[in-house]
Design a protein around this motif. Structure first.
Motif, short mmCIF file in Angstrom:
data_model
loop_
_atom_site.label_atom_id
_atom_site.label_comp_id
_atom_site.label_asym_id
_atom_site.label_seq_id
_atom_site.Cartn_x
_atom_site.Cartn_y
_atom_site.Cartn_z
N GLY A 118 0.82 -1.21 0.00
CA GLY A 118 0.00 0.00 0.00
C GLY A 118 0.85 1.26 0.00
O GLY A 118 0.52 2.25 -0.67
N ALA A 149 2.25 1.77 -3.38
CA ALA A 149 1.21 2.29 -4.28
C ALA A 149 1.05 3.79 -4.10
O ALA A 149 0.91 4.54 -5.08
CB ALA A 149 -0.11 1.56 -4.02
N CYS A 167 -4.86 3.55 -0.07
CA CYS A 167 -4.00 2.52 -0.68
C CYS A 167 -3.84 1.32 0.26
O CYS A 167 -3.84 0.17 -0.19
CB CYS A 167 -2.64 3.11 -1.01
N LEU A 217 -3.19 -3.03 -6.52
CA LEU A 217 -2.70 -1.77 -7.08
C LEU A 217 -1.32 -1.95 -7.72
O LEU A 217 -0.49 -1.05 -7.69
CB LEU A 217 -2.64 -0.69 -6.00
N SER A 231 2.00 0.14 -7.33
CA SER A 231 2.98 -0.30 -6.34
C SER A 231 4.28 -0.78 -6.97
O SER A 231 5.36 -0.59 -6.39
CB SER A 231 2.39 -1.42 -5.47
#
Length: 393
Positions: free
Chosen positions: A12, A15, A302, A313, A317
């Motif tokens: 996350g 991303a 994210c 993602l 990422s």
């Protein structure tokens, strides 16, 4: 059992870093004003100031993770961490100086980025609450200090800025270089350290927990919306905009239109009302709070989207894990493109770079490899971190 949440969390964060990279690329390639008007484009409304601020906040999260995450290191491990971060900072700053010699009209962030890492070193042993307190105080007070110091520095240092990107030759005028980096330049370290501190405070949290992610989202939205609301009230009903329009630069520039894009080139030393604006890159308390809030909210989104599906993602990422390499390549590509006659259409130029960045990021991830500049920076940092410990043994 502990490994899975960490992997999700980092996906996350990568991303979010990818969003920052593509946002900055958009502001470098696409126009910020609609042709022939003073109307801000969607690029300016979405990314101006926010993309680079997000980049700095995520950098702060990285510093927190490098120094222990939720449980900050102490004593010798912390000293080793700081040594590694300092070497990483020097590598990034040197790369920024090299790119500063490239012919481009892009304000390159890397030298400032390296300086920010060095300035943040004293804070790397703090826990989340201490960092949050420092971050809140810095976002509020650093712009006031800058407002007071800028006229003094501008009057006492000639010239007060380097007039472009920092290069090796600017070390021959150290007072100008220091003024530019810390106060008068495009990414003034005095205010931007606040973004690093916000990121470090976030990085000290248990980011794998759903409750923390939701709290981060809510706090970010409240900060972002609240800062803009307060600014609108101060500039409107409280009379701030009317006062600013009476200043010399307020009369010279289309100030109301520039509030959505940025106040580059505007002398903001004539009135305390300048601290009431929240324009991109204005470095005011409300600008910093708005950008930090947007960054926190996007990082939370994210993290939430990659909570169950770490690869959800991937187009963000994968390139987000090698932004140093991709950002540097982007600067070189734009330097080449800006010299073409006629100039290329900006929209396909942007999308070709984004597609290439995504493809390269995914390819290296599949090969379990890192970007070459990431490998250089992390390798130098690891050698510095472990070298002295080996000598002691």
């Amino acid at each position: 059992m502990q490994k899975k949440p960490v992997a999700r969390r980092l996906t996350g964060i990568d991303a979010a870093r990818g969003v920052a990279l593509f946002g900055m690329m958009s502001t470098h390639v696409l126009p910020l004003y609609a042709p022939g008007t003073t109307d801000a484009t969607w690029t300016a409304l979405l990314f101006s100031g926010r993309a680079s601020g997000l980049f700095a906040v995520v950098a702060g999260i990285g510093l927190a993770l490098l120094t222990g995450g939720r449980s900050p290191h102490r004593d010798r491990p912390l000293t080793a961490d700081r040594r590694g971060i300092a070497v990483r900072a020097v590598v990034i700053a040197l790369l920024g100086l090299l790119l500063g010699g490239v012919e481009t009209n892009i304000a390159i962030i890397l030298f400032h980025y390296g300086v920010l890492f060095l300035v943040a070193l004293p804070f790397t042993g703090l826990r989340a609450r201490g960092l949050a307190a420092w971050a809140a105080g810095w976002l509020l007070l650093a712009p006031v200090a800058a407002h007071l110091l800028r006229p003094i520095v501008t009057a006492g240092v000639t010239p007060p800025t380097v007039g472009g990107n920092p290069m090796f030759e600017h070390f021959l005028v150290p007072q100008t270089l220091a003024a530019d980096i810390f106060l008068t330049g495009y990414y003034p370290v005095l205010q931007w350290l606040g973004f690093i501190l916000v990121g470090m405070a976030i990085g000290r949290l248990d980011l794998a927990r759903l409750g923390v992610q939701l709290a981060l989202l809510g706090t970010g939205v409240v900060a972002a919306v609240g800062a803009r609301f307060v600014s609108a009230q101060l500039l409107g009903p409280a009379g701030g905009m009317a006062a600013l329009l009476q200043t010399p630069d307020g009369r010279r520039y289309p100030l109301e239109a520039m509030l959505d894009v940025g106040l580059a080139g505007v002398d903001r030393s004539g009135s305390w009302w300048w601290l009431a604006v929240s324009a991109p890159h204005s470095g005011t308390p409300l600008d910093l709070a708005h950008v930090a809030g947007c960054a926190a909210a996007l990082i939370a989104v994210c993290l939430l989207l990659t909570r169950r599906f770490p690869r959800a993602l991937l187009p963000l990422s994968a390139p987000g894990s090698m932004t140093l390499t991709l950002y540097s390549l982007h600067i070189c590509v734009m330097s080449w493109a800006d010299q073409l006659v006629p100039l290329p259409d900006p929209v396909p130029l942007l999308w070709l770079q984004i597609a290439a960045a995504v493809a390269l990021g995914i390819l290296l991830q599949r090969l379990d490899a890192r970007g070459p500049l990431e490998l250089l920076a992390s390798g130098a940092a690891a050698a510095a971190r472990e070298g002295r410990a080996d000598v002691r043994r």
